[in-house]
Design a protein around this motif. Structure first.
Motif, PDB file in Angstrom:
ATOM      1  N   LYS A 122       0.693  -1.105  -0.095  1.00 45.50           N
ATOM      2  CA  LYS A 122      -0.055  -0.042   0.038  1.00 45.50           C
ATOM      3  C   LYS A 122       0.827   1.258   0.006  1.00 45.50           C
ATOM      4  O   LYS A 122       0.691   2.418  -0.632  1.00 45.50           O
ATOM      5  CB  LYS A 122      -0.878   0.009   1.321  1.00 45.50           C
ATOM      6  N   PHE A 123       1.920   1.138   0.656  1.00 48.92           N
ATOM      7  CA  PHE A 123       2.634   2.343   1.001  1.00 48.92           C
ATOM      8  C   PHE A 123       3.643   2.621  -0.401  1.00 48.92           C
ATOM      9  O   PHE A 123       3.986   3.812  -0.830  1.00 48.92           O
ATOM     10  CB  PHE A 123       3.614   2.277   2.024  1.00 48.92           C
ATOM     11  N   LYS A 124       3.797   1.489  -0.998  1.00 45.90           N
ATOM     12  CA  LYS A 124       4.486   1.625  -2.257  1.00 45.90           C
ATOM     13  C   LYS A 124       3.753   2.277  -3.279  1.00 45.90           C
ATOM     14  O   LYS A 124       4.040   3.011  -4.194  1.00 45.90           O
ATOM     15  CB  LYS A 124       5.157   0.171  -2.634  1.00 45.90           C
ATOM     16  N   GLY A 125       2.365   1.795  -3.356  1.00 48.29           N
ATOM     17  CA  GLY A 125       1.320   2.428  -4.255  1.00 48.29           C
ATOM     18  C   GLY A 125       0.949   3.677  -3.911  1.00 48.29           C
ATOM     19  O   GLY A 125       0.971   4.736  -4.875  1.00 48.29           O
ATOM     20  N   LEU A 126       1.078   4.129  -2.654  1.00 51.04           N
ATOM     21  CA  LEU A 126       0.809   5.641  -2.356  1.00 51.04           C
ATOM     22  C   LEU A 126       1.983   6.500  -2.851  1.00 51.04           C
ATOM     23  O   LEU A 126       1.791   7.460  -3.219  1.00 51.04           O
ATOM     24  CB  LEU A 126       0.627   5.786  -0.897  1.00 51.04           C
ATOM     25  N   THR A 127       3.331   5.891  -2.507  1.00 51.67           N
ATOM     26  CA  THR A 127       4.372   6.648  -3.108  1.00 51.67           C
ATOM     27  C   THR A 127       4.251   6.932  -4.581  1.00 51.67           C
ATOM     28  O   THR A 127       4.473   8.234  -5.010  1.00 51.67           O
ATOM     29  CB  THR A 127       5.698   5.956  -2.719  1.00 51.67           C
ATOM     30  N   LYS A 128       3.960   6.083  -5.310  1.00 50.44           N
ATOM     31  CA  LYS A 128       4.023   6.166  -6.666  1.00 50.44           C
ATOM     32  C   LYS A 128       2.746   7.089  -7.114  1.00 50.44           C
ATOM     33  O   LYS A 128       2.842   8.056  -8.092  1.00 50.44           O
ATOM     34  CB  LYS A 128       3.488   4.639  -7.370  1.00 50.44           C
ATOM     35  N   ALA A 129       1.681   7.027  -6.228  1.00 49.72           N
ATOM     36  CA  ALA A 129       0.576   8.254  -6.626  1.00 49.72           C
ATOM     37  C   ALA A 129       1.191   9.421  -6.528  1.00 49.72           C
ATOM     38  O   ALA A 129       0.687  10.474  -7.068  1.00 49.72           O
ATOM     39  CB  ALA A 129      -0.664   7.702  -5.918  1.00 49.72           C
ATOM     40  N   LEU A 130       1.816   9.661  -5.344  1.00 51.15           N
ATOM     41  CA  LEU A 130       2.390  10.871  -4.981  1.00 51.15           C
ATOM     42  C   LEU A 130       3.301  11.618  -5.945  1.00 51.15           C
ATOM     43  O   LEU A 130       3.528  12.728  -6.156  1.00 51.15           O
ATOM     44  CB  LEU A 130       3.006  10.912  -3.445  1.00 51.15           C
ATOM     45  N   ARG A 131       4.058  10.723  -6.580  1.00 52.13           N
ATOM     46  CA  ARG A 131       5.183  10.874  -7.534  1.00 52.13           C
ATOM     47  C   ARG A 131       4.493  11.100  -8.887  1.00 52.13           C
ATOM     48  O   ARG A 131       5.044  11.341  -9.706  1.00 52.13           O
ATOM     49  CB  ARG A 131       6.194   9.943  -7.537  1.00 52.13           C
ATOM     50  N   SER A 132       3.233  10.721  -8.869  1.00 58.65           N
ATOM     51  CA  SER A 132       2.464  10.723 -10.282  1.00 58.65           C
ATOM     52  C   SER A 132       3.242   9.899 -11.287  1.00 58.65           C
ATOM     53  O   SER A 132       3.305  10.075 -12.717  1.00 58.65           O
ATOM     54  CB  SER A 132       2.251  12.189 -10.902  1.00 58.65           C
TER      55      SER A 132
END
Length: 133
Positions: A122-132
């Motif tokens: 989940k954190f990896k996914g959120l990090t990717k989302a934040l980095r667009s």
């Protein structure tokens, strides 16, 4: 742009990790006391804790040494502890059944790892989302 709700994104897994960690200590204590006469095996009511049944547990306000400190309270896990009823009671009053405790400990470790792996993804996914990405 909407704010990210960590509660919605992570679900119960952060709380589950905390409860599983505490449960591993309790189960390890049971195993360590398997030869102690009169020792009563205990376990957490994991499902009850996650359902919020223990929200009104014993609470104590933490002492503040300055009026600028943030008020806080601690919750006792003792109210979530239950005594385990043995399948084969021993003569000396000890209720620890080592094979059952070890199986519960192994299962708890596996479930802890599952929640940890889920949170990590989940954190990896959120990090990717934040980095667009």
């Amino acid at each position: 742009m909407t704010a990210i709700s960590f509660k919605n994104a992570l679900g119960i897994h952060p709380e589950a990790l905390n409860v599983r960690s505490q449960r591993s200590e309790i189960l390890a204590n049971n195993i360590a006391n398997s030869d102690t006469p009169g020792f009563k095996a205990r376990d957490l009511d994991f499902q009850g804790i996650l359902r919020g049944e223990y929200e009104k547990r014993d609470r104590m306000e933490l002492n503040r040494t300055s009026h600028r400190h943030i008020p806080a309270e601690a919750v006792s896990m003792e109210s979530g502890l239950k005594y385990r009823v043995p399948l084969q009671p021993s003569i000396d009053g000890n209720t620890v059944e080592t094979d059952i405790e070890q199986a519960q400990y192994a299962r708890n470790a596996l479930e802890f790892q599952s929640s940890f792996t889920f949170l990590n993804s989940k954190f990896k996914g959120l990090t990717k989302a934040l980095r667009s990405e």
